[in-house]
Design a protein around this motif. Sequence first.
Motif, PDB file in Angstrom:
ATOM      1  N   ARG A  54       0.549  -1.603   0.321  1.00 52.15           N
ATOM      2  CA  ARG A  54       0.514  -0.035  -0.542  1.00 52.15           C
ATOM      3  C   ARG A  54       1.141   0.747   0.049  1.00 52.15           C
ATOM      4  O   ARG A  54       2.320   1.334   0.718  1.00 52.15           O
ATOM      5  CB  ARG A  54      -1.513   0.242   1.141  1.00 52.15           C
ATOM      6  N   PHE A  55       0.691   2.492  -1.411  1.00 45.09           N
ATOM      7  CA  PHE A  55       1.111   3.272  -1.131  1.00 45.09           C
ATOM      8  C   PHE A  55       0.898   4.623   0.084  1.00 45.09           C
ATOM      9  O   PHE A  55      -0.937   4.604  -0.229  1.00 45.09           O
ATOM     10  CB  PHE A  55       1.395   3.756  -2.552  1.00 45.09           C
ATOM     11  N   PRO A  56       1.372   5.422   0.326  1.00 44.63           N
ATOM     12  CA  PRO A  56       2.946   5.109   0.256  1.00 44.63           C
ATOM     13  C   PRO A  56       3.672   4.076   1.149  1.00 44.63           C
ATOM     14  O   PRO A  56       3.192   3.672   2.360  1.00 44.63           O
ATOM     15  CB  PRO A  56       3.729   6.577   0.651  1.00 44.63           C
ATOM     16  N   ARG A  57       5.190   3.732   0.324  1.00 41.60           N
ATOM     17  CA  ARG A  57       5.334   2.940   1.044  1.00 41.60           C
ATOM     18  C   ARG A  57       6.707   2.848   1.628  1.00 41.60           C
ATOM     19  O   ARG A  57       7.926   3.774   0.960  1.00 41.60           O
ATOM     20  CB  ARG A  57       5.502   0.803   0.837  1.00 41.60           C
ATOM     21  N   LEU A  58       7.756   2.013   2.270  1.00 45.81           N
ATOM     22  CA  LEU A  58       8.830   1.979   2.634  1.00 45.81           C
ATOM     23  C   LEU A  58       9.779   1.936   1.658  1.00 45.81           C
ATOM     24  O   LEU A  58       9.367   0.343   1.139  1.00 45.81           O
ATOM     25  CB  LEU A  58       8.816   1.474   4.058  1.00 45.81           C
ATOM     26  N   LYS A  59      10.507   2.247   1.163  1.00 43.29           N
ATOM     27  CA  LYS A  59      11.691   1.337  -0.158  1.00 43.29           C
ATOM     28  C   LYS A  59      13.270   2.093   0.269  1.00 43.29           C
ATOM     29  O   LYS A  59      13.945   3.060   0.146  1.00 43.29           O
ATOM     30  CB  LYS A  59      11.400   2.575  -1.601  1.00 43.29           C
ATOM     31  N   LEU A  60      13.650   0.999   0.417  1.00 47.89           N
ATOM     32  CA  LEU A  60      14.991   0.957   0.909  1.00 47.89           C
ATOM     33  C   LEU A  60      15.980   1.646  -0.802  1.00 47.89           C
ATOM     34  O   LEU A  60      15.290   0.328  -1.458  1.00 47.89           O
ATOM     35  CB  LEU A  60      16.005  -0.299   1.045  1.00 47.89           C
ATOM     36  N   CYS A  61      15.766   2.932  -0.777  1.00 50.96           N
ATOM     37  CA  CYS A  61      16.965   2.860  -1.728  1.00 50.96           C
ATOM     38  C   CYS A  61      17.935   4.180  -1.398  1.00 50.96           C
ATOM     39  O   CYS A  61      16.739   5.156  -0.876  1.00 50.96           O
ATOM     40  CB  CYS A  61      15.865   3.355  -2.596  1.00 50.96           C
ATOM     41  N   ALA A  62      19.085   5.145  -2.121  1.00 51.43           N
ATOM     42  CA  ALA A  62      19.792   6.058  -1.300  1.00 51.43           C
ATOM     43  C   ALA A  62      19.265   7.006  -2.182  1.00 51.43           C
ATOM     44  O   ALA A  62      19.363   8.028  -1.677  1.00 51.43           O
ATOM     45  CB  ALA A  62      21.597   5.488  -2.177  1.00 51.43           C
ATOM     46  N   GLY A  63      17.772   7.028  -3.322  1.00 53.32           N
ATOM     47  CA  GLY A  63      17.479   8.018  -3.683  1.00 53.32           C
ATOM     48  C   GLY A  63      17.752   9.609  -4.178  1.00 53.32           C
ATOM     49  O   GLY A  63      17.492  10.170  -4.531  1.00 53.32           O
ATOM     50  N   TRP A  64      19.023   8.618  -5.411  1.00 53.08           N
ATOM     51  CA  TRP A  64      19.460   9.799  -6.250  1.00 53.08           C
ATOM     52  C   TRP A  64      18.860   9.678  -7.319  1.00 53.08           C
ATOM     53  O   TRP A  64      18.459   8.621  -7.545  1.00 53.08           O
ATOM     54  CB  TRP A  64      20.666   9.388  -6.225  1.00 53.08           C
ATOM     55  N   ILE A  65      18.402  11.054  -7.607  1.00 51.84           N
ATOM     56  CA  ILE A  65      17.994  11.279  -9.890  1.00 51.84           C
ATOM     57  C   ILE A  65      18.802  12.175  -9.993  1.00 51.84           C
ATOM     58  O   ILE A  65      18.701  12.987  -9.295  1.00 51.84           O
ATOM     59  CB  ILE A  65      15.978  11.585  -9.882  1.00 51.84           C
ATOM     60  N   THR A  66      19.096  12.086 -11.311  1.00 55.18           N
ATOM     61  CA  THR A  66      19.013  12.301 -12.990  1.00 55.18           C
ATOM     62  C   THR A  66      18.658  13.591 -13.001  1.00 55.18           C
ATOM     63  O   THR A  66      17.454  13.780 -12.828  1.00 55.18           O
ATOM     64  CB  THR A  66      20.396  11.719 -13.342  1.00 55.18           C
ATOM     65  N   PRO A  67      19.106  14.515 -13.849  1.00 54.80           N
ATOM     66  CA  PRO A  67      18.815  15.059 -14.605  1.00 54.80           C
ATOM     67  C   PRO A  67      17.660  14.686 -15.613  1.00 54.80           C
ATOM     68  O   PRO A  67      16.877  14.855 -15.935  1.00 54.80           O
ATOM     69  CB  PRO A  67      19.733  16.594 -14.975  1.00 54.80           C
ATOM     70  N   GLU A  68      18.276  13.756 -16.061  1.00 55.65           N
ATOM     71  CA  GLU A  68      17.655  12.488 -17.114  1.00 55.65           C
ATOM     72  C   GLU A  68      16.189  12.423 -16.706  1.00 55.65           C
ATOM     73  O   GLU A  68      15.229  12.356 -17.593  1.00 55.65           O
ATOM     74  CB  GLU A  68      18.467  11.599 -17.622  1.00 55.65           C
ATOM     75  N   VAL A  69      16.081  12.038 -15.494  1.00 58.49           N
ATOM     76  CA  VAL A  69      15.009  11.458 -14.852  1.00 58.49           C
ATOM     77  C   VAL A  69      14.616  12.625 -14.964  1.00 58.49           C
ATOM     78  O   VAL A  69      12.548  12.786 -14.834  1.00 58.49           O
ATOM     79  CB  VAL A  69      15.217  11.197 -13.117  1.00 58.49           C
ATOM     80  N   VAL A  70      14.695  13.824 -14.299  1.00 61.01           N
ATOM     81  CA  VAL A  70      13.954  15.161 -14.895  1.00 61.01           C
ATOM     82  C   VAL A  70      13.009  15.238 -15.821  1.00 61.01           C
ATOM     83  O   VAL A  70      11.957  15.742 -15.768  1.00 61.01           O
ATOM     84  CB  VAL A  70      14.829  16.807 -13.755  1.00 61.01           C
ATOM     85  N   ARG A  71      14.041  15.152 -16.587  1.00 60.46           N
ATOM     86  CA  ARG A  71      13.988  15.181 -18.090  1.00 60.46           C
ATOM     87  C   ARG A  71      12.518  14.429 -18.885  1.00 60.46           C
ATOM     88  O   ARG A  71      11.671  14.459 -19.313  1.00 60.46           O
ATOM     89  CB  ARG A  71      14.660  15.202 -19.094  1.00 60.46           C
ATOM     90  N   ASP A  72      12.992  13.048 -18.321  1.00 60.06           N
ATOM     91  CA  ASP A  72      12.114  12.425 -18.709  1.00 60.06           C
ATOM     92  C   ASP A  72      10.307  11.808 -18.135  1.00 60.06           C
ATOM     93  O   ASP A  72       9.595  11.843 -18.885  1.00 60.06           O
ATOM     94  CB  ASP A  72      12.467  10.589 -18.444  1.00 60.06           C
ATOM     95  N   LEU A  73      10.696  12.773 -16.924  1.00 59.52           N
ATOM     96  CA  LEU A  73       9.145  12.885 -16.349  1.00 59.52           C
ATOM     97  C   LEU A  73       8.800  14.187 -16.942  1.00 59.52           C
ATOM     98  O   LEU A  73       7.439  14.417 -15.789  1.00 59.52           O
ATOM     99  CB  LEU A  73       9.418  12.259 -14.882  1.00 59.52           C
ATOM    100  N   ASP A  74       9.213  14.957 -16.894  1.00 58.99           N
ATOM    101  CA  ASP A  74       8.522  16.052 -17.424  1.00 58.99           C
ATOM    102  C   ASP A  74       8.382  16.627 -15.981  1.00 58.99           C
ATOM    103  O   ASP A  74       7.608  17.091 -15.507  1.00 58.99           O
ATOM    104  CB  ASP A  74       7.479  16.681 -17.741  1.00 58.99           C
ATOM    105  N   MET A  75       9.345  16.949 -14.984  1.00 55.72           N
ATOM    106  CA  MET A  75       9.224  17.470 -13.433  1.00 55.72           C
ATOM    107  C   MET A  75       9.337  18.446 -13.413  1.00 55.72           C
ATOM    108  O   MET A  75      10.524  19.204 -14.684  1.00 55.72           O
ATOM    109  CB  MET A  75      10.226  16.255 -12.810  1.00 55.72           C
ATOM    110  N   ASP A  76       8.389  19.382 -12.271  1.00 50.64           N
ATOM    111  CA  ASP A  76       8.496  20.884 -12.359  1.00 50.64           C
ATOM    112  C   ASP A  76       9.335  20.854 -11.528  1.00 50.64           C
ATOM    113  O   ASP A  76       8.161  20.797 -10.082  1.00 50.64           O
ATOM    114  CB  ASP A  76       7.169  21.251 -12.348  1.00 50.64           C
ATOM    115  N   LEU A  77      10.488  20.817 -11.078  1.00 47.12           N
ATOM    116  CA  LEU A  77      11.216  20.696  -9.781  1.00 47.12           C
ATOM    117  C   LEU A  77      10.280  21.800  -8.473  1.00 47.12           C
ATOM    118  O   LEU A  77      10.467  21.468  -7.421  1.00 47.12           O
ATOM    119  CB  LEU A  77      12.716  20.674  -9.654  1.00 47.12           C
ATOM    120  N   GLU A  78      10.104  23.066  -8.905  1.00 50.21           N
ATOM    121  CA  GLU A  78       9.276  24.244  -8.066  1.00 50.21           C
ATOM    122  C   GLU A  78       7.746  23.660  -7.527  1.00 50.21           C
ATOM    123  O   GLU A  78       7.710  23.681  -6.492  1.00 50.21           O
ATOM    124  CB  GLU A  78       9.149  25.425  -8.601  1.00 50.21           C
TER     125      GLU A  78
END
Length: 345
Positions: free
Chosen positions: A36-60
């Motif tokens: 069930r989300f949100p759920r705990l996920k083990l991960c360093a949690g590092w994302i790249t600028p490519e991820v931001v572009r691929d997802l059309d993320m608005d960081l603001e």
Amino acid sequence: MRSCDVLIVGGGPAGSAAAWKLRREGVDVLVLDRERFPRLKLCAGWITPEVVRDLDMDLEAYPHRLLTFPRLRLHLGRLHVPVPCVQHSIRRFEFDAWLLERSGAPLEQHNVRQIAADAEGFVIDGAFRCRWLIGAGGTRCPVYRTLFRELNPRASELQIVTLEHEIQYDWQDSDCHLWFFDHGLPGYSWYVPKEHGWLNVGVGGIADRMKRGGQDIRQHWAHLTAMLEGGLAPGARYDPSGYSYYLRGRVDVVRRDNAFITGDAAGLATRDLGEGIGPAIRSGLRAAQAIVAGEPYRLEDVTGASVGSIARSMLGRATRASVFSGRRPRTPGGGPAHGLRHRDQ
């Protein structure tokens, strides 16, 4: 029995990215996940600028914790190198739930056990029917296990084992630090601060090499935490957990008729840094594109190395140096900081 055009097994970044693209094209999508989300996920949690572009993320507009690193600090023995680039950290607990919600796809909590193919597509546990099936359930994905394991066996020499913990901690150094091959580790250790006083630390290495060398991942964890106690994270208390996944090797079969595997289900983590989020998202998008446009499902542009992303970020940062000069960054953790919240870029 519930029917849909596309059924996605796994609501992590690969599944959410596929669902997001499919929903934008008006496709009837259902996501199944055992959690069930949100759920705990083990991960360093590092994302790249490519991820931001691929997802059309608005960081603001991103509503959760996101810290931007204007540099990485790489450590190799006595060599300590600050690498000017732009990378980001998020908390997977928040990021994955946000991606899934943003996709607009319905989610049903269900632990997939049986997949049967027939003339009309696939039947899942006698309860769900679909024409197209996307496996995005991570290393233990039932779609991989049922349809792809014999065609696409994993290489034991590429298996990574990790120990990590994400804690609330009032960090003072907001740079991301990576230690390569420290204390004989066949991999690297990390210190990844998150916005508003969260910190992820961990160790990861190739399991086969550690076993052959008589090493134990907990020895490397003890070495890392002792080092952090004497410098970057004094007084921190940990209760680490581990997980395993595979670096990218030969990925011969990622589509079988109307079934696809993506992300860690396909073993796409980068060979150099074990980055999984970027390859997961791009492969999910490519699977969705193959469905909506009738295109081949190819992974040539799903990177097998993170160094290229860092190099491109370095080049981009150099050409935009004025953006970073003369700025006084916020202090998300409480002390002198170098990291920037996305609005400070």
